[in-house]
Design a protein around this motif. Sequence first.
Motif, PDB file in Angstrom:
ATOM      1  N   GLU A   1       0.820  -1.210   0.000  1.00  0.00           N
ATOM      2  CA  GLU A   1       0.000   0.000   0.000  1.00  0.00           C
ATOM      3  C   GLU A   1       0.856   1.265   0.000  1.00  0.00           C
ATOM      4  O   GLU A   1       0.432   2.297  -0.509  1.00  0.00           O
ATOM      5  CB  GLU A   1      -0.967  -0.009   1.175  1.00  0.00           C
ATOM      6  CG  GLU A   1      -2.110   0.966   0.972  1.00  0.00           C
ATOM      7  CD  GLU A   1      -3.252   0.710   1.922  1.00  0.00           C
ATOM      8  OE1 GLU A   1      -3.115   1.069   3.106  1.00  0.00           O
ATOM      9  OE2 GLU A   1      -4.272   0.166   1.472  1.00  0.00           O
ATOM     10  N   GLU A   2       2.056   1.196   0.557  1.00  0.00           N
ATOM     11  CA  GLU A   2       2.951   2.361   0.514  1.00  0.00           C
ATOM     12  C   GLU A   2       3.251   2.768  -0.921  1.00  0.00           C
ATOM     13  O   GLU A   2       3.362   3.950  -1.217  1.00  0.00           O
ATOM     14  CB  GLU A   2       4.254   2.052   1.252  1.00  0.00           C
ATOM     15  CG  GLU A   2       4.122   2.051   2.744  1.00  0.00           C
ATOM     16  CD  GLU A   2       5.445   1.779   3.435  1.00  0.00           C
ATOM     17  OE1 GLU A   2       6.501   2.177   2.905  1.00  0.00           O
ATOM     18  OE2 GLU A   2       5.413   1.168   4.513  1.00  0.00           O
ATOM     19  N   PHE A   3       3.405   1.792  -1.804  1.00  0.00           N
ATOM     20  CA  PHE A   3       3.614   2.077  -3.224  1.00  0.00           C
ATOM     21  C   PHE A   3       2.323   2.542  -3.875  1.00  0.00           C
ATOM     22  O   PHE A   3       2.281   3.517  -4.616  1.00  0.00           O
ATOM     23  CB  PHE A   3       4.136   0.832  -3.956  1.00  0.00           C
ATOM     24  CG  PHE A   3       4.155   0.992  -5.453  1.00  0.00           C
ATOM     25  CD1 PHE A   3       5.236   1.594  -6.077  1.00  0.00           C
ATOM     26  CD2 PHE A   3       3.089   0.549  -6.226  1.00  0.00           C
ATOM     27  CE1 PHE A   3       5.247   1.763  -7.454  1.00  0.00           C
ATOM     28  CE2 PHE A   3       3.088   0.709  -7.609  1.00  0.00           C
ATOM     29  CZ  PHE A   3       4.169   1.314  -8.224  1.00  0.00           C
ATOM     30  N   TRP A   4       1.229   1.815  -3.608  1.00  0.00           N
ATOM     31  CA  TRP A   4      -0.033   2.035  -4.314  1.00  0.00           C
ATOM     32  C   TRP A   4      -0.741   3.327  -3.913  1.00  0.00           C
ATOM     33  O   TRP A   4      -1.264   4.035  -4.777  1.00  0.00           O
ATOM     34  CB  TRP A   4      -0.958   0.832  -4.054  1.00  0.00           C
ATOM     35  CG  TRP A   4      -2.349   1.048  -4.547  1.00  0.00           C
ATOM     36  CD1 TRP A   4      -2.786   0.916  -5.837  1.00  0.00           C
ATOM     37  CD2 TRP A   4      -3.485   1.456  -3.777  1.00  0.00           C
ATOM     38  NE1 TRP A   4      -4.125   1.221  -5.905  1.00  0.00           N
ATOM     39  CE2 TRP A   4      -4.568   1.553  -4.654  1.00  0.00           C
ATOM     40  CE3 TRP A   4      -3.684   1.748  -2.427  1.00  0.00           C
ATOM     41  CZ2 TRP A   4      -5.844   1.922  -4.226  1.00  0.00           C
ATOM     42  CZ3 TRP A   4      -4.944   2.118  -2.002  1.00  0.00           C
ATOM     43  CH2 TRP A   4      -6.004   2.202  -2.895  1.00  0.00           C
ATOM     44  N   PHE A   5      -0.771   3.651  -2.635  1.00  0.00           N
ATOM     45  CA  PHE A   5      -1.627   4.742  -2.151  1.00  0.00           C
ATOM     46  C   PHE A   5      -1.408   6.071  -2.875  1.00  0.00           C
ATOM     47  O   PHE A   5      -2.387   6.688  -3.312  1.00  0.00           O
ATOM     48  CB  PHE A   5      -1.493   4.926  -0.637  1.00  0.00           C
ATOM     49  CG  PHE A   5      -2.516   5.878  -0.083  1.00  0.00           C
ATOM     50  CD1 PHE A   5      -3.824   5.472   0.098  1.00  0.00           C
ATOM     51  CD2 PHE A   5      -2.175   7.182   0.218  1.00  0.00           C
ATOM     52  CE1 PHE A   5      -4.788   6.353   0.589  1.00  0.00           C
ATOM     53  CE2 PHE A   5      -3.122   8.068   0.709  1.00  0.00           C
ATOM     54  CZ  PHE A   5      -4.438   7.650   0.893  1.00  0.00           C
ATOM     55  N   PRO A   6      -0.179   6.546  -3.055  1.00  0.00           N
ATOM     56  CA  PRO A   6      -0.010   7.822  -3.764  1.00  0.00           C
ATOM     57  C   PRO A   6      -0.461   7.750  -5.229  1.00  0.00           C
ATOM     58  O   PRO A   6      -0.709   8.784  -5.846  1.00  0.00           O
ATOM     59  CB  PRO A   6       1.493   8.093  -3.693  1.00  0.00           C
ATOM     60  CG  PRO A   6       2.043   7.157  -2.692  1.00  0.00           C
ATOM     61  CD  PRO A   6       1.088   6.017  -2.573  1.00  0.00           C
TER      62      PRO A   6
END
Length: 88
Positions: free
Chosen positions: A14-19
């Motif tokens: 999610e750290e990659f996906w969220f932005p």
Amino acid sequence: MDEHLFYEAHEALEEFWFPRRKQKDKITLIVKGFINAAVAMELKKRGRLENHKKIWQVYEKFAKLIEDDDTEFIELKKYVDRFKDIEF
């Protein structure tokens, strides 16, 4: 995931996906699928089998975006798919 740290796998992805969550490019959607796989496995680990099945179907929808020439994702998909039938 081998250690069944599905929640942690979800958080890392999610750290990659969220932005990028509003983008509809192939890589972002595939990562969203892998997030769903991690969530599904966490639900299964917690005994929430109906929810697991529903979320796993979402993962499978996104996994269809992976083509034979997507070598960086093919091996990851094979790895993730083997968790579908594990028992806790």
